[in-house]
Design an enzyme around this catalytic site. Structure first.
Site, PDB file in Angstrom:
ATOM      1  N   TYR A  80      -0.853   2.836  -3.046  1.00 59.99           N
ATOM      2  CA  TYR A  80      -0.816   1.432  -2.765  1.00 59.99           C
ATOM      3  C   TYR A  80       0.452   0.675  -3.546  1.00 59.99           C
ATOM      4  O   TYR A  80       0.083   0.729  -4.718  1.00 59.99           O
ATOM      5  CB  TYR A  80      -2.279   0.767  -2.648  1.00 59.99           C
ATOM      6  CG  TYR A  80      -2.236  -0.554  -2.263  1.00 59.99           C
ATOM      7  CD1 TYR A  80      -2.282  -1.117  -0.817  1.00 59.99           C
ATOM      8  CD2 TYR A  80      -1.894  -1.684  -3.152  1.00 59.99           C
ATOM      9  CE1 TYR A  80      -2.524  -2.364  -0.663  1.00 59.99           C
ATOM     10  CE2 TYR A  80      -1.629  -2.844  -2.715  1.00 59.99           C
ATOM     11  CZ  TYR A  80      -2.159  -3.373  -1.541  1.00 59.99           C
ATOM     12  OH  TYR A  80      -2.055  -4.766  -1.262  1.00 59.99           O
TER      13      TYR A  80
ATOM     14  N   GLU B  97       2.734  -5.331   1.842  1.00 57.41           N
ATOM     15  CA  GLU B  97       1.886  -4.030   1.474  1.00 57.41           C
ATOM     16  C   GLU B  97       2.801  -2.924   1.865  1.00 57.41           C
ATOM     17  O   GLU B  97       3.002  -2.988   3.176  1.00 57.41           O
ATOM     18  CB  GLU B  97       0.535  -4.026   2.033  1.00 57.41           C
ATOM     19  CG  GLU B  97      -0.220  -5.266   1.491  1.00 57.41           C
ATOM     20  CD  GLU B  97      -1.696  -4.906   1.885  1.00 57.41           C
ATOM     21  OE1 GLU B  97      -2.605  -5.122   1.521  1.00 57.41           O
ATOM     22  OE2 GLU B  97      -1.814  -4.368   3.264  1.00 57.41           O
TER      23      GLU B  97
END
Ligand code: GDP
Ligand code: MN
Length: 389
Positions: A109, A196
């Site tokens: 991530y 993201e």
């Protein structure tokens, strides 16, 4: 403002960040053509909606054959997809992204946010990315790595290397640092509030690839981000909010039952707080702005009442630039023309308040009036409770 995954990936591509080969399509036929063009043996079909959690909800599927690919595209296009982030009614899938499937070794991530506490852009990263990242972050906050960016000097190489080490990417140091720096430039250039890449995958061949991307842009910068503004998809937004913008009203839908019509963002927030304090929840935020005409006020009523959850309305006006007589005329017009049956509580203060109150009382309508915010909120909640009883 949000954009779709395929649009975000196009931006990443423009900044030189590796993304899978693929294309967005609106039909089964086009899906097959794209798979044909990109080649390979395995493809992924991804529902394009402005919400995450698609993987767990069946909105991301792998196909090992052309037949299966067509089948998946057919199922997804036109269907409704409900994920953890959409609410139970889901969102209609108008388009799907067809991509060559990646062989994943592990999922990372990588994100940027504008952090309110530090008032800085912050990099957030974890080696345990993927569909369970939120849960992981809650249970193991120590596995989340952060770097605060100094706006005067930008993201520095040593910070990127620190993140790379924390992610166990020492073997892929330079490609990772390149990705992170480019991602930061993209974030800054385009006035994002949040971005993201989840997952950023390390493939079985050892490459880094952005497999999914979410971007949120600052609405206040859209005037200077023409290319971004054009990516706006009105189908993904609350139609009440879109209509409100068209009428120059600042409206945000919420989940309570008291519709709020207020002037000024600060007063609107205070009004919502007062509603909660008295034991109910606001159905919306609505700022009619300054100099609101009777028509504008009537439009505000129409939009607020499109929400079937609204069981009472609270009008709270502290008029400086506004005029209470105009607002009162709008309230009376709306109540008559729209045949409003839910109880309406009106508090008017400031410019022309005497005239405003006279218009309300002489209308012969069953309007509830209040002198101050606290009384108005209390009366609105009481009216709501009476309707519910
Ligand atoms: P989200 O659930 O809405 O965040 O959608 P994502 O695009 O992140 O996909 C969810 C999950 O599907 C990813 O975390 C991967 O595990 C998996 N996935 C997505 N694309 C591929 C792919 O090309 N190959 C493989 N093997 N898995 C994929
Ligand atoms: Mn994802």
């Amino acid at each position: 403002m949000n954009i779709h995954e395929y649009q975000a990936k196009e931006l990443l591509r423009q900044y030189g960040i590796p993304v899978p080969l693929g294309e967005v399509v609106y039909s089964v036929k086009a899906a097959a053509r794209v798979a044909e063009e990109i080649g390979g043996q395995r493809w992924v079909v991804k529902a394009q909606i402005h919400a995450g959690g698609r993987g767990k909800a069946g909105g991301v599927k792998l196909a090992n054959s052309m037949e299966r690919l067509a089948e998946l595209a057919d199922q997804m296009i036109g269907s409704r997809l409900a994920t953890e982030q959409t609410g139970p009614e889901g969102q209609r899938v108008q388009r799907v992204l067809v991509e060559r499937a990646a062989k994943i070794d592990r999922e990372i991530y990588l994100g940027f946010i504008v952090d309110r506490d530090s008032q800085r852009i912050v990099v957030i990263a974890t080696a345990e990315g993927g569909v369970d990242v939120e849960e992981m972050a809650r249970e193991h906050p120590e596995r989340i790595h952060k770097e605060v960016v100094d706006p005067a000097i930008g993201l520095l190489d040593f910070q990127c290397r620190k993140i790379a080490m924390a992610l166990g990417l020492q073997d892929r140091m330079s490609p990772f640092v390149r990705i992170l720096k480019r991602f930061y430039r993209c974030f800054r250039d385009k006035d994002m509030l949040l971005a993201e890449i989840n997952p950023l995958v390390e493939t079985e061949d050892g490459d880094l690839l952005a497999l999914d991307c979410k971007m949120v842009f600052d609405d206040n910068s859209l005037f200077r981000q023409g290319e971004i503004a054009e990516l706006r998809d009105f189908d993904e937004e609350d139609p009440k909010e879109v209509e409100a913008t068209g009428h120059g009203l600042n409206y945000i839908a919420l989940d309570g039952q008291v519709g709020c019509i207020v002037n000024g963002a600060g007063l609107a927030m205070a009004t919502m707080d007062a509603v909660v304090l008295h034991g109910a929840r606001p159905a919306n935020f609505l700022d009619v702005g300054g100099g609101a005409s009777p028509e504008k006020v009537a439009n505000a009523f129409r939009i607020v009442l499109k929400d079937p959850n609204v069981k009472a309305i609270l009008v709270n006006i502290f008029a400086g630039i506004n005029r209470c007589d105009w607002v009162a005329t709008g309230v009376v017009q709306a109540t008559r023309d729209q045949r409003i049956v839910v109880p309406i509580v009106v508090r008017l203060a400031g410019t022309n308040e005497v005239e405003g109150r006279r218009i309300l009382s002489e209308s012969g309508l069953d309007l509830i009036t209040a002198e101050d915010l606290d009384e108005a909120a209390a009366k609105a909640v009481a009216a709501l409770k009476a309707v519910e009883a």
